[in-house]
Motif scaffolding. Structure first.
Motif, mmCIF file in Angstrom:
data_model
loop_
_atom_site.group_PDB
_atom_site.id
_atom_site.type_symbol
_atom_site.label_atom_id
_atom_site.label_comp_id
_atom_site.label_asym_id
_atom_site.label_seq_id
_atom_site.Cartn_x
_atom_site.Cartn_y
_atom_site.Cartn_z
ATOM 1 N N ALA A 130 0.813 -1.220 0.000
ATOM 2 C CA ALA A 130 0.000 0.000 0.000
ATOM 3 C C ALA A 130 0.841 1.261 0.000
ATOM 4 O O ALA A 130 0.381 2.320 -0.438
ATOM 5 N N ASN A 131 2.074 1.170 0.483
ATOM 6 C CA ASN A 131 2.945 2.343 0.522
ATOM 7 C C ASN A 131 4.156 2.199 -0.404
ATOM 8 O O ASN A 131 5.157 2.904 -0.242
ATOM 9 N N GLY A 132 4.058 1.300 -1.374
ATOM 10 C CA GLY A 132 5.168 1.089 -2.297
ATOM 11 C C GLY A 132 5.122 2.031 -3.476
ATOM 12 O O GLY A 132 4.242 2.904 -3.590
ATOM 13 N N PRO A 133 6.055 1.857 -4.409
ATOM 14 C CA PRO A 133 6.098 2.716 -5.589
ATOM 15 C C PRO A 133 4.995 2.381 -6.586
ATOM 16 O O PRO A 133 4.415 1.287 -6.564
ATOM 17 N N VAL A 134 4.720 3.324 -7.474
ATOM 18 C CA VAL A 134 3.861 3.088 -8.628
ATOM 19 C C VAL A 134 4.773 2.739 -9.804
ATOM 20 O O VAL A 134 5.759 3.439 -10.066
ATOM 21 N N LEU A 135 4.453 1.661 -10.504
ATOM 22 C CA LEU A 135 5.262 1.215 -11.632
ATOM 23 C C LEU A 135 4.814 1.897 -12.916
ATOM 24 O O LEU A 135 3.616 1.901 -13.230
ATOM 25 N N LEU A 136 5.760 2.461 -13.645
ATOM 26 C CA LEU A 136 5.517 3.011 -14.980
ATOM 27 C C LEU A 136 6.091 2.003 -15.959
ATOM 28 O O LEU A 136 7.311 1.930 -16.163
ATOM 29 N N VAL A 166 20.556 0.548 -5.183
ATOM 30 C CA VAL A 166 19.243 1.193 -5.093
ATOM 31 C C VAL A 166 18.236 0.223 -4.503
ATOM 32 O O VAL A 166 18.113 -0.921 -4.968
ATOM 33 N N ASP A 167 17.511 0.670 -3.494
ATOM 34 C CA ASP A 167 16.393 -0.106 -2.943
ATOM 35 C C ASP A 167 15.120 0.377 -3.634
ATOM 36 O O ASP A 167 14.594 1.445 -3.321
ATOM 37 N N PRO A 168 14.596 -0.400 -4.593
ATOM 38 C CA PRO A 168 13.448 0.081 -5.367
ATOM 39 C C PRO A 168 12.192 0.299 -4.540
ATOM 40 O O PRO A 168 11.335 1.100 -4.910
ATOM 41 N N SER A 169 12.075 -0.371 -3.405
ATOM 42 C CA SER A 169 10.866 -0.237 -2.585
ATOM 43 C C SER A 169 10.759 1.134 -1.939
ATOM 44 O O SER A 169 9.679 1.516 -1.475
ATOM 45 N N LEU A 229 8.748 3.681 -10.121
ATOM 46 C CA LEU A 229 9.759 2.885 -10.811
ATOM 47 C C LEU A 229 9.400 2.855 -12.280
ATOM 48 O O LEU A 229 8.310 2.405 -12.647
ATOM 49 N N LEU A 230 10.287 3.374 -13.127
ATOM 50 C CA LEU A 230 10.072 3.342 -14.568
ATOM 51 C C LEU A 230 10.828 2.137 -15.104
ATOM 52 O O LEU A 230 12.066 2.106 -15.088
ATOM 53 N N LEU A 231 10.086 1.143 -15.570
ATOM 54 C CA LEU A 231 10.662 -0.119 -16.016
ATOM 55 C C LEU A 231 10.447 -0.290 -17.512
ATOM 56 O O LEU A 231 9.329 -0.128 -18.017
ATOM 57 N N LYS A 232 11.518 -0.634 -18.207
ATOM 58 C CA LYS A 232 11.435 -0.920 -19.643
ATOM 59 C C LYS A 232 10.912 -2.349 -19.806
ATOM 60 O O LYS A 232 11.653 -3.262 -20.172
ATOM 61 N N PRO A 274 4.756 -7.282 -6.134
ATOM 62 C CA PRO A 274 4.636 -7.426 -4.680
ATOM 63 C C PRO A 274 5.163 -6.242 -3.875
ATOM 64 O O PRO A 274 4.725 -6.033 -2.739
ATOM 65 N N ILE A 275 6.082 -5.434 -4.442
ATOM 66 C CA ILE A 275 6.603 -4.293 -3.682
ATOM 67 C C ILE A 275 5.932 -2.988 -4.101
ATOM 68 O O ILE A 275 6.277 -1.920 -3.581
ATOM 69 N N ALA A 276 4.973 -3.049 -5.029
ATOM 70 C CA ALA A 276 4.365 -1.840 -5.595
ATOM 71 C C ALA A 276 2.958 -1.632 -5.060
ATOM 72 O O ALA A 276 2.282 -2.569 -4.616
ATOM 73 N N LYS A 277 2.497 -0.388 -5.124
ATOM 74 C CA LYS A 277 1.105 -0.092 -4.764
ATOM 75 C C LYS A 277 0.214 0.020 -5.996
ATOM 76 O O LYS A 277 -1.007 0.008 -5.884
#
Length: 502
Positions: free
Chosen positions: A302-308, A442-445, A450-453, A464-467
């Motif tokens: 719930a408090n993790g990053p948003v994935l792009l 880098v700790d991605p959490s 997080l901008l992922l290709k 699992p680590i994203a919101k």
């Protein structure tokens, strides 16, 4: 009994400017003979399954080649010749053939890499039955069907059943060798170019079709059934969805193939992805971040990053891994605390290594490979920042895809500017694992974004680590916007490029 077992995998994006050379098939080029055996014995590959089955059967095994490359442009003509010759030259005197192929290989010398290989093998050993395991995204051709006895493909995307597909194909072939069955191969191809995002096996239409194929197998009505989504980013006559059935007789196999294909055609809209404008996607990502304590149902923090998810520049579909559109739009909309990775830019890596850790430098980041096939040339992003970390770019995948496999991104640098940390690499790389970030500290959490290709393979590890997540479609060679692609060879009409009535 002597069985030839070989692996040759490449998904070809004919619009990709990324070259596919012999040395790209593996960390140091292809594995041959004993090295090919060692690379797959005990591995969760289709070739690994073949080895297990053949050894249990008591056969003598010949393993001339194991070669797999990331999706990219057409395979170099000499590379294709060398690898296929090594397989064909080993076939003489073999009693059976088991091949671990992709199904969507295009070489400079042929649009049908797998079909041509199978045809040559059939000429060398006309009486040897042939089993083939294919990727779910294979583009099946008549030549492939005519020169194989058994074909079975993956039933998962993201792919986690490579071994199982090989085991199914090989097991059916062994029943034929024992005289216990006479498998009949049937197929039906539809004028349907699927979008890769909609071929995920959790996508409703694809899920329903795959489950129907599974049910036919489980009820014993067929020996093997595969829904081949196809790979549409190839300018060949039919980069389209197919249904392959291995049945107990030709008539019933074809009837099952036709019935399943008709069901799929009725749901054809379910295989089409409609991309929102990039600006809208980034705005949605910001909204998802700003809603406190709420995670997307597919995500776990719930408090993790948003994935792009920059699926228009996904190296596992042939992307260059260097387009800057998504990052530029994110910065324009005020997003910060972003980690990006990986961006393939050897020129910038060289500059950062020369400057050294802690140095303050100005670089021209990304957009180095012109997308000439799309008529697109982009300017690099000029930024001033700090070299935070330099490393080898090596990590080990924790799973579930290719668990335990060692990956190398080439020399890798962590570059920081304006609230953004970018992992810059010498090689294209799918973000298989958190290791793409942790290998440079880098700790991605801890990031907001997080901008992922990536299109799909990042999901089992990063969700699992994203919101939340947002799919971002920019102008790249793996875009879901087919209007960008100058298709010339495709047989028309084909859906969704055209309205098709059947």
């Amino acid at each position: 009994m002597k069985i030839l077992i070989a692996r040759l995998n490449h998904e070809t994006n004919t619009f990709s400017p990324v070259p596919t050379r012999l040395e790209d098939f593996g960390l140091n080029g292809p594995d041959y003979d004993a090295d090919a055996y060692a690379a797959n014995k005990g591995a969760r590959t289709a070739m690994g399954a073949y080895i297990d089955l053949a050894e249990a059967f008591g056969a003598q095994i010949v393993t001339p080649l194991s070669a797999t490359a990331n999706p990219s442009g057409p395979v170099d003509g000499d590379a294709y010749r060398i690898m296929t010759h090594h397989i064909v030259d080993a076939a003489a005197g073999c009693d059976a053939v088991m091949l671990d192929l992709h199904g969507a290989m295009v070489a400079e010398s042929t649009d049908d890499g797998e079909g041509d290989l199978l045809e040559r093998l059939r000429m060398v050993c006309p009486d040897a039955p042939v089993a083939v395991a294919l990727d779910l995204h294979g583009n099946v051709t008549q030549k492939m069907i005519d020169n194989a006895d058994v074909i079975a493909g993956f039933k998962t995307y993201p792919h986690v059943d490579m071994y199982e597909a090989g085991h199914l194909a090989g097991s059916v072939l062994i029943t034929k060798l024992k005289g216990e069955a006479s498998p009949a191969l049937a197929w039906r191809q539809l004028p349907l170019m699927t979008h890769t995002l909609m071929s995920a096996t959790q996508s409703p239409a694809m899920h329903a079709a795959v489950e129907k194929a599974r049910a036919l197998e489980q009820r014993g009505e067929i020996l093997a059934g595969t829904v081949m989504a196809g790979f549409a980013l190839a300018d060949i006559p039919a980069p389209c969805l197919s249904v392959i059935i291995v049945g107990k007789d030709k008539a019933s196999a074809q009837a099952h193939a036709d019935a399943l294909a008709d069901d799929i055609w009725a749901q054809r809209e379910g295989y089409v992805y409609h991309s929102p404008p990039l600006s809208e996607s980034i705005a949605r990502a910001r909204h998802a971040h700003d809603v406190p304590g709420l995670a997307h149902p597919d995500c776990g923090a719930a408090n993790g990053p948003v994935l792009l998810l920059d699926h228009s520049d996904n190296c596992m579909s042939g992307g260059t891994c260097d387009t800057m559109d998504v990052l530029q739009e994110a910065l324009a909309q005020g997003l910060s605390n972003i980690a990006v990775g990986p961006v393939c830019d050897p020129e910038t890596v060289a500059a950062l290594f020369e400057a050294g850790e802690g140095a303050r430098v100005t670089v021209d980041l990304g957009n180095k490979r012109p997308l000439e096939s799309l008529g697109i040339v982009k300017a690099p992003l000029r930024v001033e920042g700090t070299v935070r970390r330099l490393g080898s770019g090596e990590y080990v995948i924790s799973g579930p895809t290719y668990t335990g496999m060692k990956c190398g991104m080439g020399r890798t640098a962590l570059f920081e500017f304006d609230g953004v940390q970018v992992v810059v690499t010498e090689k294209t790389q799918e973000p298989w694992d958190l290791g793409v970030f942790t290998c440079v500290g880098v700790d991605p959490s801890t990031k907001d974004y997080l901008l992922l290709k990536s299109r799909m393979y990042c999901r089992p590890v990063f969700f699992p680590i994203a919101k939340g997540y947002v799919e971002c479609d920019s102008a790249g060679v793996t875009s879901s916007n087919y209007d960008l692609f100058p298709f010339r060879k495709i047989r028309r009409p084909v859906y969704p490029l055209d309205e098709v009535s059947r």
